[in-house]
Design an enzyme around this catalytic site. Structure first.
Site, PDB file in Angstrom:
ATOM      1  N   GLU A  98      24.123 -21.502   6.208  1.00 42.78           N
ATOM      2  CA  GLU A  98      24.082 -22.082   7.551  1.00 42.78           C
ATOM      3  C   GLU A  98      23.659 -23.545   7.518  1.00 42.78           C
ATOM      4  O   GLU A  98      22.824 -23.988   8.298  1.00 42.78           O
ATOM      5  CB  GLU A  98      23.145 -21.258   8.460  1.00 42.78           C
ATOM      6  CG  GLU A  98      23.551 -19.798   8.539  1.00 42.78           C
ATOM      7  CD  GLU A  98      22.763 -18.964   9.534  1.00 42.78           C
ATOM      8  OE1 GLU A  98      21.572 -19.239   9.726  1.00 42.78           O
ATOM      9  OE2 GLU A  98      23.360 -18.045  10.116  1.00 42.78           O
TER      10      GLU A  98
ATOM     11  N   GLU B  18      16.383  -9.878  17.964  1.00 40.95           N
ATOM     12  CA  GLU B  18      17.331 -10.961  18.214  1.00 40.95           C
ATOM     13  C   GLU B  18      18.623 -10.514  18.914  1.00 40.95           C
ATOM     14  O   GLU B  18      18.942 -10.979  20.000  1.00 40.95           O
ATOM     15  CB  GLU B  18      17.652 -11.655  16.890  1.00 40.95           C
ATOM     16  CG  GLU B  18      18.687 -12.744  17.028  1.00 40.95           C
ATOM     17  CD  GLU B  18      18.942 -13.495  15.721  1.00 40.95           C
ATOM     18  OE1 GLU B  18      18.227 -13.255  14.733  1.00 40.95           O
ATOM     19  OE2 GLU B  18      19.861 -14.327  15.703  1.00 40.95           O
TER      20      GLU B  18
ATOM     21  N   ASP C  77      24.469  -9.666  10.080  1.00 42.96           N
ATOM     22  CA  ASP C  77      23.272 -10.270  10.659  1.00 42.96           C
ATOM     23  C   ASP C  77      22.598  -9.388  11.707  1.00 42.96           C
ATOM     24  O   ASP C  77      22.804  -9.602  12.896  1.00 42.96           O
ATOM     25  CB  ASP C  77      23.661 -11.620  11.280  1.00 42.96           C
ATOM     26  CG  ASP C  77      22.457 -12.524  11.512  1.00 42.96           C
ATOM     27  OD1 ASP C  77      21.380 -12.222  10.987  1.00 42.96           O
ATOM     28  OD2 ASP C  77      22.615 -13.540  12.221  1.00 42.96           O
TER      29      ASP C  77
HETATM   30  C1  GCU Z   1      20.339 -15.520  12.073  1.00 42.47           C
HETATM   31  C2  GCU Z   1      19.535 -16.223  13.115  1.00 42.47           C
HETATM   32  C3  GCU Z   1      19.106 -17.586  12.683  1.00 42.47           C
HETATM   33  C4  GCU Z   1      18.403 -17.494  11.342  1.00 42.47           C
HETATM   34  C5  GCU Z   1      19.290 -16.789  10.354  1.00 42.47           C
HETATM   35  C6  GCU Z   1      18.565 -16.498   9.057  1.00 42.47           C
HETATM   36  O1  GCU Z   1      21.577 -16.120  11.932  1.00 42.47           O
HETATM   37  O2  GCU Z   1      20.279 -16.313  14.303  1.00 42.47           O
HETATM   38  O3  GCU Z   1      18.255 -18.103  13.667  1.00 42.47           O
HETATM   39  O4  GCU Z   1      18.063 -18.747  10.879  1.00 42.47           O
HETATM   40  O5  GCU Z   1      19.690 -15.544  10.850  1.00 42.47           O
HETATM   41  O6  GCU Z   1      18.142 -15.357   8.912  1.00 42.47           O
HETATM   42  O7  GCU Z   1      18.433 -17.352   8.215  1.00 42.47           O
END
Ligand code: GCU
Length: 695
Positions: A296, A405, A377
């Protein structure tokens, strides 16, 4: 009432049988070799506080050093300490004491004398909490118990930011207020809540907290912030809770001013060693690191064409001399390049096994891989991540999410332990042998030293911690399952209810009923048949937005069109993900006939008219499930109202919970109608019961 929230399941409320139990309690609490602020010292204080609260008996704590022989514990004492300290003053006892492993404890209660011994100080504290939990549930009978943890890693992760735009410490995916650790880019001056948090965690066997967001801020590592982190560690230490830290891989460059953060570059290695040494100088018992890399948009070793193992081992080697460990996250994927339209075989679910391929024997022995329970996720239903079956030489820890979440963000009651239980009990059949997730992470299936649990909790400054009183059952159950994966979700829930509210049978019945119905209900009114939760995925991961899943590179696709729906993850025609499982399981998931209905659309792309094992079509199942799930949620406020004025249900908590349940009942209707209308509009197939569609 705010106190009730803060104390959660550690209220030590007076029990009905207080009179009866008073006589059974000892007149002195003796701690062995307890220095002030140590876990054994804390155990003494907790016992005293608990006796006073639970049965109304004031008992003083007497601290003795076992070298001063002759000060043998009398029969009517509550004695608490380590096995070693006890044997020191009672050499004859050694033979009759059980084998304990790290953090384990032994309890023996007989005729007004209580013996609480831990393998280490932390274990002694766990034993004290265990004893108090029984007492608080009205049980003061004699018993003997030996309890050892199922796994050494029992951590929680907090996704706390040091700052939030301007001044405030926010919590990523946190629904209980601001950070209890950080404020204004610094560690808070007042860390009272950090200590209270550690107390709750210790009482359920949690031994470490990673205090900052996995999307880590390099500034966490400035000297001033390291001083602050040391103060957090000080607040945790009386409870045997160790501090861990998330790191940003690029820190040598962004904070250290180096020209690179290549993990094989000597200047980078030296820089990290300096940081690690500086941290251990301040926090000699720091547990170690957690690293999210190449995911990400986060930097990582692959930025320099190095492997994930190169990255993890670099940290592992700086930690090794200090006895620290690193949890390296398997949540590695690129959210920018996946192309749904052009590539039928593109699949985010494939990423973890793909990136860790060939690395199983490459990690140092103080590295464990932290794997989210499912390959995408934290969805309401996912198959268990196949990566667990690939890591045979490397320890692994399962990442669960207590913070809801995608699961209603604490505005919906969703008791998660039944879901976790299914995941832990899942059998991968590695090499055709029983191989449950629980046995893999505990190191029982493949002999490994490190392994266990990491739970993303994200408590905040709210006096309920998570934003909802009932959501705390998830934290409680997380700790209990991390200690003993065989624990029963319903049994653990009932314990939690008695401790949090009361042992009134109606209170237990109602909260058990709602909680046990809540995950199935949420799955029914959100995403069915393994299609994922169908929340909005671009913004807050809250509320229905099935359209947001597709047409973007995030890879949480459903591939819903006018005729058909689901991700084809077969080997013969799809993304190949099914083939990441050991052969028996892979074969099962390869065919719709042998795939369980609740994962059908995870593995297969089928027409809306495809018939399930239940005999219903996919689309009719969607319609029916959404009506059923929301109907169940409608019963929650009615059920809860029956508890007004019952023992342990004070007005403040009654109203607070009711407000949320009424909201959930309403929101479940929004879910029902949004999802049903969305798929009706896509498919043009009306509901056979005439509820959805144009009639
Ligand atoms: C999910 C979450 C993010 C988080 C990511 C992770 O995508 O929405 O906020 O950073 O997981 O676990 O690294």
């Amino acid at each position: 009432a705010a106190e009730d929230g803060l104390n959660a399941w550690l209220r030590y409320a007076r029990i009905d049988r207080a009179g009866h139990c008073q006589g059974k309690l000892p007149s002195t609490i003796v701690t062995l070799n307890a220095t002030e602020g140590s876990p054994v010292y804390t155990a003494g204080q907790e016992l005293s506080k608990g006796f006073n609260g639970i049965v109304g008996k004031k008992v003083d704590v007497d601290s003795i050093t076992t070298s001063s022989r002759g000060h043998h514990s009398r029969d009517t004492n509550a004695t608490v300490g380590t096995i070693a300290a006890y044997v020191d003053s009672n050499p004859g006892a050694a033979a009759r004491l059980p084998e304990l492993i790290d953090d384990g404890f032994y309890l023996s209660v007989s005729h007004g004398s209580i013996l609480i011994l831990g393998q280490n100080e932390r274990g002694a504290l766990y034993g004290a909490f265990h004893y108090l939990s029984r007492l608080a549930q009205g049980d003061c009978s004699d018993f003997t118990l030996t309890s050892n943890p199922g796994a050494p890693i029992r951590w929680v992760n907090q996704w706390d930011n040091m700052q939030d735009g301007g001044t405030h410490g926010s919590v990523e995916r946190g629904y209980g207020g601001k950070s209890i650790f950080f404020w204004d880019g610094k560690v808070r001056d007042d860390l009272t809540r950090a200590g209270q948090y550690a107390r709750l965690l210790a009482s359920i066997g949690i031994n470490a907290v990673v205090v900052n967001n996995v999307n880590a801020d390099p500034k966490t590592l400035t000297p001033a912030n390291m001083d602050g982190l040391a103060r957090i560690a000080n607040a945790f230490r009386p409870y045997g809770v160790q501090l861990g830290l998330s790191l940003n891989f690029a820190s040598p460059q962004t904070l250290g001013g180096l020209s690179t953060f290549d993990p094989l570059d000597q200047s980078v290695i030296t820089w990290w060693q300096g940081i690690t040494d500086a941290l251990y100088q301040r926090i000699p018992d720091m547990v170690g690191y957690l690293v999210k890399a190449n995911s990400e948009g986060q930097p990582g070793p692959m930025t320099y064409n190095r492997t994930l193992a190169d990255g993890a081992n670099m940290f592992a080697r700086t930690l090794k001399p200090h006895g620290g460990i690193i949890l390296f996250r398997a949540f590695v994927y690129d959210h920018r390049t996946l192309n749904q339209t052009l590539d039928w075989k593109a699949d985010r679910a494939n990423a973890a096994v793909h990136y860790f391929d060939g690395l199983d024997d490459k990690f140092d022995d103080n590295v464990a891989i932290q794997v989210k329970y499912g390959p995408i996720d934290f969805q309401v239903r996912e198959p268990v991540s196949p990566l667990f079956s690939h890591l045979r030489k490397t320890g692994s820890a399962i990442e669960l999410q207590i913070s809801q979440e995608y699961l209603g963000q604490q505005a919906h009651l969703v008791y998660l332990a039944p879901m976790w239980k299914e995941i832990l009990d899942f059998d991968f059949r590695v090499d055709g042998k029983p191989s449950t997730t629980a046995d893999i992470i505990s190191g029982r299936r493949f002999p490994r030293k490190l392994g266990g649990f990491a739970g993303v909790v994200n408590v905040g400054t709210n006096t309920t911690w998570l934003g909802s009183h009932l959501a705390m059952s998830n934290l409680y159950a997380y700790g209990k399952l991390a200690w003993d994966a065989k624990a029963s979700p319903e049994g653990v829930l009932k314990e939690w209810i008695r401790l949090t509210f009361s042992d009134d049978h109606k209170v237990i019945d109602v909260i058990t009923k709602m909680s046990m119905a809540s995950w199935p209900a949420y799955e029914n009114y959100s995403g069915n048949l393994g299609i994922q939760t169908l929340t909005d995925i671009l913004l807050g991961h809250y509320g229905p937005n099935p359209a947001s899943q597709d047409g973007n590179p995030w890879g949480q696709w459903t591939r819903a069109d006018a005729d058909s729906i689901g991700m084809d993850r077969t080997v013969w025609n799809g993304t190949g993900f099914a083939g990441q499982y050991p052969p028996e399981i892979a074969a099962k998931y390869e065919k719709p006939e042998t795939t369980p209905d609740n994962l059908l659309l995870w593995f297969h792309h089928v027409p809306y008219t495809h018939k399930l094992k239940s005999g219903k079509t996919v689309i009719q199942h969607f319609y029916d499930a959404h009506y059923e799930g929301s109907a169940t949620a409608q019963t929650f406020p009615q059920l809860w109202r029956k508890l007004e004025g019952r023992p342990g249900i004070d007005k403040e908590r009654f109203e607070h919970v009711l407000y949320r349940l009424v909201y959930q009942a309403g929101h479940s209707l929004v879910w029902r109608d949004s999802i049903n209308m969305f798929y009706f509009n896509k498919s043009s197939i009306a509901d056979v019961h005439g509820r959805v569609g144009n009639h």
